[in-house]
Design an enzyme around this catalytic site. Structure first.
Site, mmCIF file in Angstrom:
data_model
loop_
_atom_site.group_PDB
_atom_site.id
_atom_site.type_symbol
_atom_site.label_atom_id
_atom_site.label_comp_id
_atom_site.label_asym_id
_atom_site.label_seq_id
_atom_site.Cartn_x
_atom_site.Cartn_y
_atom_site.Cartn_z
ATOM 1 N N LYS A 11 0.850 -1.215 0.000
ATOM 2 C CA LYS A 11 0.000 0.000 0.000
ATOM 3 C C LYS A 11 0.868 1.241 0.000
ATOM 4 O O LYS A 11 2.037 1.224 0.419
ATOM 5 C CB LYS A 11 -0.934 0.026 1.223
ATOM 6 C CG LYS A 11 -0.250 0.076 2.605
ATOM 7 C CD LYS A 11 0.156 1.445 3.088
ATOM 8 C CE LYS A 11 0.914 1.397 4.414
ATOM 9 N NZ LYS A 11 1.727 2.575 4.694
ATOM 10 N N ALA A 98 10.494 -2.717 5.738
ATOM 11 C CA ALA A 98 10.572 -1.477 6.528
ATOM 12 C C ALA A 98 10.616 -0.257 5.594
ATOM 13 O O ALA A 98 11.335 0.697 5.819
ATOM 14 C CB ALA A 98 11.783 -1.485 7.473
ATOM 15 N N ALA A 102 3.913 -1.285 4.199
ATOM 16 C CA ALA A 102 3.138 -2.276 4.971
ATOM 17 C C ALA A 102 3.338 -3.716 4.511
ATOM 18 O O ALA A 102 2.383 -4.503 4.470
ATOM 19 C CB ALA A 102 1.657 -1.904 4.974
ATOM 20 N N GLY A 103 4.572 -4.057 4.198
ATOM 21 C CA GLY A 103 4.864 -5.413 3.739
ATOM 22 C C GLY A 103 4.560 -6.482 4.784
ATOM 23 O O GLY A 103 3.993 -7.532 4.460
ATOM 24 N N GLY A 104 4.915 -6.220 6.022
ATOM 25 C CA GLY A 104 4.650 -7.198 7.093
ATOM 26 C C GLY A 104 3.153 -7.388 7.274
ATOM 27 O O GLY A 104 2.669 -8.522 7.419
ATOM 28 N N ALA A 106 0.896 -6.901 5.007
ATOM 29 C CA ALA A 106 0.413 -7.616 3.817
ATOM 30 C C ALA A 106 0.617 -9.122 3.991
ATOM 31 O O ALA A 106 -0.284 -9.919 3.704
ATOM 32 C CB ALA A 106 1.163 -7.116 2.572
ATOM 33 N N ASP A 138 -2.361 -1.640 10.261
ATOM 34 C CA ASP A 138 -2.394 -1.679 8.793
ATOM 35 C C ASP A 138 -2.920 -3.019 8.253
ATOM 36 O O ASP A 138 -3.113 -3.162 7.045
ATOM 37 C CB ASP A 138 -0.990 -1.451 8.212
ATOM 38 C CG ASP A 138 -0.558 0.014 8.294
ATOM 39 O OD1 ASP A 138 -1.401 0.871 8.646
ATOM 40 O OD2 ASP A 138 0.624 0.293 8.019
#
Ligand code: ATP
Length: 300
Positions: A11, A98, A102-104, A106, A138
Site C-alpha cells: 500500500k 521497513a 506495509a509489507g509485514g 500484507a 495496517d
C-alpha cells in the site's frame, strides 16, 4: 488441500493525517490507503508445527520465527478457531522491507486468507478483519485492498469509490526506517515547534479526485504528516522528492513512514519515462513502476 498460495499487494498512503498524541501512546489518524501492484506471495502448506521461510527482496531483514507477522497471523487464526493447527509458510518478498509500504501487514493478511482456506475454516471477512485489527493497524486494510479511508489507529475502514487506474513510480531507498522512530520524531518536531495539532480529517478534494479518476488533481492533494520526520531522519529523501518534482511527477510524497518515495504519473507511459529519469538522476536504490488500486489478497 495440501498447499495454498496467496498474492498480496503493498500500500501507499495518499493522505496520512496524524492527530494529537493520545494518552495510550497512539495517534488518531486519517489514513487514505491505496493498494498498488507490488506483490508478496505467501504459500501455506499443511505441517504439524508452525514455521516460516522468507525469500527475495531483503529477506535477511525479516524474522523467521514467531516475530514474523505472518506466523503471528496464523497463530491468531488457530486460536480464534480453538484448534492447534500447524502450517509452513513460505514468503516471497517483493514489497520493500521497513519501507513504509506495509509489507509485514500484507504478509499477515495473506497468511490469514491462506490458512483460512488451507484449514477449511471458511471464516467470513468480518471475522478475519477482527483478527487483523489485533495484529496491527495496517493489517485490516491489507485484507481489504482497493482504496479506503482508515480512522482510529487506521483500522476502522470505509472503502472508497475510485474511477480508473492511477500510475505510480516508487523509489526504493537503502535500508529501512522504523515506524515507531518516525512517529517519535514527528512528536518531537511538533513539540519543538509548539505546533497545535488539528483533529485529522479526510481531504474533500482528495476524495473528489479519486472519485473522478483525476490524476492531476490527486497529485496536488497527496499529503503525509510523517514526511517532515522521515526527511529529518533520512536527509537524502529531500533530494529524491525534489528530483521527482523536477522530472514532472504530478505529485510526490514519502510512503507511510518511509523511506520509500511515491511519485504519481499521468499514464503508464509517463510512469516509464519518470522512472527512467529518476534512475539517471541516481536518487534511488531501485525504481518500481506500479498501478493502483488493486484488489487485496488473492488465492493464485
Ligand atoms: P508499516 O508501513 O506497516 O509501518 P513498513 O512497511 O515500514 O511498516 P514492514 O516491511 O512491514 O515495514 O517491516 C517492519 C518490520 O517488521 C521489519 O523490521 C521486519 O523485520 C518486521 N517484520 C515482521 N514480519 C515481517 C514480514 N512478514 N515482512 C516484513 N517485515 C516483517
Amino acid at each position: 488441500m495440501n498447499s495454498v498460495t496467496v498474492r498480496v499487494p503493498a500500500k501507499v498512503n495518499l493522505q496520512l493525517a496524524v492527530g494529537p498524541l493520545r494518552d495510550d501512546g497512539y495517534h488518531d489518524l486519517v489514513n487514505v490507503f491505496h493498494a498498488v501492484s507490488i506483490f508478496d506471495e505467501v504459500t501455506a502448506t499443511a505441517e504439524t508445527g508452525m514455521s516460516v521461510r522468507v525469500e527475495g527482496e531483503s529477506a535477511d531483514q525479516v524474522p523467521e520465527d514467531d516475530d514474523n507477522l505472518a506466523i503471528q497471523a496464523a497463530l491468531a487464526l488457530a486460536r480464534h478457531a480453538g484448534r492447534s493447527y500447524g502450517v509452513n509458510l513460505i514468503i516471497r518478498k517483493s514489497i520493500p522491507v521497513a519501507g513504509g509500504m506495509a509489507g509485514g501487514s500484507a504478509d499477515a493478511a495473506a497468511a490469514l486468507v491462506a490458512c483460512n482456506e488451507l484449514w477449511g475454516l471458511g471464516l467470513p471477512m468480518d471475522d478475519l478483519l477482527e483478527i487483523a485489527a489485533d495484529l496491527g493497524s495496517d493489517v485490516p486494510f491489507a485484507l481489504l485492498g482497493g482504496t479506503a479511508v482508515g480512522t482510529g489507529r487506521g483500522e476502522r475502514l470505509t472503502p472508497l469509490e475510485v474511477a480508473g487506474t492511477f500510475h505510480w513510480v516508487f523509489a526504493l531507498a537503502d535500508g529501512g526506517l522504523s515506524t515507531a522512530t518516525v512517529y517519535a520524531e514527528c512528536d518531537r518536531m511538533r513539540e519543538a515547534m509548539g505546533e497545535k495539532v488539528a483533529w485529522p480529517r479526510a481531504g474533500e478534494s482528495l476524495l473528489a479526485a479519486l472519485r473522478d479518476g483525476d490524476a492531476r488533481a490527486l497529485g496536488a492533494e497527496l499529503t503525509n504528516d510523517l514526511q517532515p520526520a522521515a526527511v529529518m531522519l533520512r536527509r537524502s529523501l529531500a533530494r529524491t522528492l525534489d528530483a521527482g518534482r523536477e522530472q514532472g511527477a504530478l505529485g510526490s510524497l514519502v510512503s507511510g513512514s518511509g523511506p520509500t518515495c511515491a511519485f504519481l504519473a499521468e499514464s503508464e507511459i509517463h510512469a516509464g519515462e519518470l522512472a527512467a529519469s529518476l534512475k539517471s538522476a541516481g536518487v534511488a536504490r531501485d525504481l518500481i513502476i506500479a498501478h493502483g488500486p488493486v484488489p487485496g489478497p488473492t488465492v493464485v
